[in-house]
Write a protein that holds these residues in place. Structure first.
Motif, PDB file in Angstrom:
ATOM      1  N   ASP A  45      10.455  34.499 -26.425  1.00 16.73           N
ATOM      2  CA  ASP A  45      10.519  34.739 -24.974  1.00 16.73           C
ATOM      3  C   ASP A  45       9.981  36.128 -24.643  1.00 16.73           C
ATOM      4  OD1 ASP A  45      11.460  32.303 -24.221  1.00 16.73           O
ATOM      5  OD2 ASP A  45      13.575  32.873 -24.157  1.00 16.73           O
ATOM      6  N   LYS A  46      10.341  37.115 -25.482  1.00 12.87           N
ATOM      7  CA  LYS A  46       9.856  38.480 -25.268  1.00 12.87           C
ATOM      8  C   LYS A  46       8.348  38.573 -25.504  1.00 12.87           C
ATOM      9  CE  LYS A  46      14.065  41.153 -26.018  1.00 12.87           C
ATOM     10  NZ  LYS A  46      14.698  42.278 -26.724  1.00 12.87           N
ATOM     11  N   ARG A  90      12.976  36.246 -29.405  1.00  8.64           N
ATOM     12  CA  ARG A  90      11.758  37.002 -29.686  1.00  8.64           C
ATOM     13  C   ARG A  90      10.521  36.348 -29.097  1.00  8.64           C
ATOM     14  NH1 ARG A  90      13.307  41.983 -30.248  1.00  8.64           N
ATOM     15  NH2 ARG A  90      14.559  42.419 -32.090  1.00  8.64           N
ATOM     16  N   TYR A 150       7.443  41.506 -32.107  1.00  5.06           N
ATOM     17  CA  TYR A 150       8.541  40.552 -31.965  1.00  5.06           C
ATOM     18  C   TYR A 150       8.439  39.436 -33.006  1.00  5.06           C
ATOM     19  CZ  TYR A 150       9.326  42.823 -27.452  1.00  5.06           C
ATOM     20  OH  TYR A 150       9.580  43.746 -26.472  1.00  5.06           O
ATOM     21  N   SER A 157       6.671  37.124 -22.522  1.00  2.00           N
ATOM     22  CA  SER A 157       6.758  38.070 -21.407  1.00  2.00           C
ATOM     23  C   SER A 157       5.719  39.179 -21.542  1.00  2.00           C
ATOM     24  CB  SER A 157       8.166  38.670 -21.364  1.00  2.00           C
ATOM     25  OG  SER A 157       8.278  39.613 -20.333  1.00  2.00           O
ATOM     26  N   SER A 158       5.517  39.664 -22.763  1.00  4.59           N
ATOM     27  CA  SER A 158       4.514  40.714 -23.001  1.00  4.59           C
ATOM     28  C   SER A 158       3.119  40.212 -22.657  1.00  4.59           C
ATOM     29  CB  SER A 158       4.565  41.167 -24.463  1.00  4.59           C
ATOM     30  OG  SER A 158       5.769  41.829 -24.745  1.00  4.59           O
TER      31      SER A 158
END
Length: 222
Positions: free
Chosen positions: A34-35, A32, A209, A38-39
């Motif tokens: 990492d996501k 989460r 996330y 990325s966002s």
């Protein structure tokens, strides 16, 4: 003896479950976070592009105001454009600082607080635009002269001047309504989240996330 064995088995089972919970939480956090990172990487484009674009506009507007100082309305419009351009530059710098200051090894609640502060900073861009609205007619004068070398004021008749004044008043009313709507206490309203699509919605994604991590921690500790 049998009672002791059952207790030992129970303790081993609890220890195994706790170890499994911690492993699942670690894996969930890693995925989460990492996501979320990325966002927020996609969010970098907004403050950087705003910073570069309005730096250029701001300095040109200063040059414009000086070279057209013989006409008060051009000098005023150039000053207005420069002021709001550099205001947007400042808000962009603040957003970049907030994005770069996020420590993803920190506690989830602390990351959430940083992201909430970042969202408020992004909404500040909308507030700057709302403050600019009443000066819209002067921005129009600036654009016509800067891009097309047209002095709109020399083309205006009395009725058009009246319209100019009325539009300024209407834009002032709209500006006050928007400023009221863009208060911090309304930061999570659906319509505001809709306005942030593509230029701030990445923060909402990151918060989502992190919320899944928080929910998992809550569920597994009860």
């Amino acid at each position: 003896m049998e009672h002791i064995d059952i207790q030992n088995l129970w303790k081993q089972s609890e220890a195994l479950l706790e170890e499994n919970r911690k492993l699942n939480l670690t894996l969930l956090k890693e995925i989460r976070l990492d996501k979320a990172k990325s966002s927020l990487k996609r969010l970098f484009f907004l403050p950087i592009s705003t910073l570069l674009f309005y730096n250029v506009v701001g300095f040109y507007a200063i040059y414009f105001a000086i070279t057209n100082a013989e006409h008060w309305y051009f000098a005023f419009s150039g000053t207005i454009v420069a002021f709001f351009s550099f205001w947007l530059v400042c808000t962009s710098i603040n957003q970049l600082k907030l994005i770069l200051s996020i420590d993803y090894t920190d506690a989830v609640v602390n990351i959430q607080k940083k992201l909430a502060t970042l969202k408020v900073a992004i909404v500040q861009n909308l507030r700057v635009v709302a403050w600019l609205l009443p000066f819209g007619p002067f921005v129009g004068l600036f654009i016509c002269k800067a891009l097309f070398n047209i002095d709109v004021m020399t083309l205006l008749n009395f009725n058009m001047l009246i319209s100019f004044g009325i539009s300024t008043i209407l834009l002032e009313i709209i500006s006050l309504m928007l400023l009221n709507a863009l208060q911090t206490k309304r930061i999570n309203t659906n319509w505001l989240n809709f306005l942030l699509q593509g230029s701030g919605s990445q923060v909402n994604e990151a918060l989502h996330y992190l919320k899944t991590i928080e929910d998992f921690q809550t569920e597994t500790t009860h």
